[in-house]
Write an enzyme that holds these catalytic residues in place. Structure first.
Site, mmCIF file in Angstrom:
data_model
loop_
_atom_site.group_PDB
_atom_site.id
_atom_site.type_symbol
_atom_site.label_atom_id
_atom_site.label_comp_id
_atom_site.label_asym_id
_atom_site.label_seq_id
_atom_site.Cartn_x
_atom_site.Cartn_y
_atom_site.Cartn_z
ATOM 1 N N LYS A 206 0.866 -1.188 0.000
ATOM 2 C CA LYS A 206 0.000 0.000 0.000
ATOM 3 C C LYS A 206 0.893 1.225 0.000
ATOM 4 O O LYS A 206 1.685 1.423 0.925
ATOM 5 C CB LYS A 206 -0.910 -0.021 1.226
ATOM 6 C CG LYS A 206 -1.764 1.223 1.347
ATOM 7 C CD LYS A 206 -2.777 1.086 2.457
ATOM 8 C CE LYS A 206 -3.554 2.382 2.624
ATOM 9 N NZ LYS A 206 -4.554 2.272 3.688
ATOM 10 N N LYS A 259 -2.131 -1.550 -3.835
ATOM 11 C CA LYS A 259 -3.021 -0.395 -3.748
ATOM 12 C C LYS A 259 -2.236 0.877 -3.823
ATOM 13 O O LYS A 259 -1.218 0.972 -3.127
ATOM 14 C CB LYS A 259 -3.749 -0.479 -2.402
ATOM 15 C CG LYS A 259 -4.640 0.685 -2.087
ATOM 16 C CD LYS A 259 -5.198 0.546 -0.703
ATOM 17 C CE LYS A 259 -6.008 1.792 -0.405
ATOM 18 N NZ LYS A 259 -6.496 1.795 0.937
HETATM 19 C C1 PBG Z 1 -6.920 3.366 5.586
HETATM 20 C C2 PBG Z 1 -7.437 3.230 4.212
HETATM 21 C C3 PBG Z 1 -7.363 4.180 3.206
HETATM 22 C C4 PBG Z 1 -7.978 3.621 2.099
HETATM 23 C C5 PBG Z 1 -8.416 2.367 2.443
HETATM 24 N N1 PBG Z 1 -8.062 2.131 3.766
HETATM 25 C C6 PBG Z 1 -6.896 5.575 3.231
HETATM 26 C C7 PBG Z 1 -5.531 5.900 3.614
HETATM 27 O O1 PBG Z 1 -4.654 5.053 3.750
HETATM 28 O O2 PBG Z 1 -5.321 7.088 3.817
HETATM 29 C C8 PBG Z 1 -8.102 4.310 0.779
HETATM 30 C C9 PBG Z 1 -9.053 3.712 -0.169
HETATM 31 C C10 PBG Z 1 -9.421 4.597 -1.287
HETATM 32 O O3 PBG Z 1 -8.840 5.674 -1.513
HETATM 33 O O4 PBG Z 1 -10.347 4.223 -2.002
HETATM 34 N N2 PBG Z 1 -7.714 2.711 6.516
#
Ligand code: PBG
Length: 334
Positions: A206, A259
């Site tokens: 991520k 991601k």
């Molecule tokens: C954090 C989380 C995020 C997303 C999913 N889980 C945001 C982040 O890390 O700031 C983003 C998902 C998206 O942008 O669709 N719990």
């Protein structure tokens, strides 16, 4: 002057790809990549204390749901052949620790239980496992006295959340906080609690991405200070992403996720080529917002663009795609 026959026979025999593009049936015959509704996972937001669903302005077509509107929306999506949901809960009460996240009666757990009550095992209920929607500072973990996210204190909370989500009926928990050792810590909490059947979908690679912007409006989880570069990955690093993916597999992840999706298709492909477990890719909120905005301006054909995006993510190697386009795409794919 070269005679046409000579040219065709002698010069470019390998250039006759158009033979297989002539008719829809031929194109169908040689198509390598399929996207089915069952390859898609629909992310949904549910907010405590709402009377009515609240539209999310940066994600047209999406809303923060009440439990009731969540059930209705999930039923409509399921009816289109999408089998899986990932749920994000937004509590009324936030604190420094994010304690509503492991409250057995908290909004996340109530949402999981509601969908399990509606679908039983006819859908896959995935609980996002993180703290940013639950902490008053908006970080994905608890802070130490220097205001940094404390890895191991956070793991303790993740273990409590995993147990609460599994107790509520989640088929899958999906840790998204990028703490070191989170998969092992969660597996170690689930098994002794009798939840050996609950799977872990690890947000393994991520990245610290600008494309989460709209999600932070949707989930009300923007950090109040600083950013997430201390725990999410540097967009420049591919080898590191693969190390993270393989570390999560070694710790017991059942599915690993990359991601965002589109800016990281090389990572999706590398994961597919090196990991022999299912690969998920998250087509995130900013990717959705970008396409929607262009479509609303008449600058892109939404249907074609969405299906091309989803096909490209599958072609890169994703076995499944988390996408806010799930409902519309399922309509177009049927
Ligand atoms: C954090 C989380 C995020 C997303 C999913 N889980 C945001 C982040 O890390 O700031 C983003 C998902 C998206 O942008 O669709 N719990």
């Amino acid at each position: 002057m070269v005679a046409a026959g000579t040219l065709a026979e002698m010069s470019f025999p390998e250039h006759r790809a158009r033979r297989l593009r002539r008719t829809p049936a031929l194109r169908e015959l040689v198509r390598e990549t399929e996207v089915r509704p069952s390859d898609l996972i629909a992310p949904l937001f549910v907010k405590e204390g709402l009377e009515e669903p609240a539209p999310i302005s940066s994600m047209p077509g999406h809303a923060q749901h009440t439990i009731e509107s969540l059930r209705k929306e999930a039923a409509e999506i399921r009816q289109r052949g999408v089998l899986a949901f990932v749920l994000f809960g937004i509590p009324v009460r936030k604190d420094a620790e994010g304690s509503e996240a492991w409250n057995p009666d908290g909004i996340g757990q109530r949402a999981v239980a509601a969908l399990r009550a509606d679908f039983g095992d006819d859908a896959v209920v995935i609980a996002d496992l993180c703290l940013d929607e639950y902490t008053d500072h908006g970080h994905c973990g608890v802070l130490n006295d220097r205001n940094e996210v404390d890895n191991d204190q956070t793991l303790e909370r993740y273990r409590w959340i995993a147990a609460a989500q599994a107790d509520a009926g989640a088929h899958v928990v999906a840790p998204s906080g990028m703490m070191d050792g989170q998969v092992a810590a969660i597996r170690g909490a689930l098994d002794p609690a009798g939840h050996t059947d609950v799977a872990i979908l690890a947000y393994a690679a991520k990245f610290a991405s600008a494309f989460y912007g709209p999600f932070r409006e949707a989930a009300e989880g923007a950090p109040r200070f600083g950013d997430r570069t201390g725990y999410q990955e540097d967009p420049a690093n591919a080898d590191e992403a693969l190390r993270e993916i393989h570390a999560d597999i070694d710790e017991g992840a059942d599915i690993v996720m990359v991601k965002p999706a589109l800016p990281y298709l090389d990572i999706v492909r590398a994961a597919k080529d090196t990991a022999r477990i299912p690969i998920a890719a998250y087509n995130v909120s900013g990717e959705y917002a970008m396409l929607k905005a262009a479509a609303q301006n008449g600058w892109l054909d939404e249907r074609r663009a969405v299906l091309e995006v989803l096909t490209s993510i599958r072609r890169a190697g994703a076995d499944m795609i988390l996408t806010y386009h799930a409902k519309d795409a399922a309509d177009w794919l049927r």
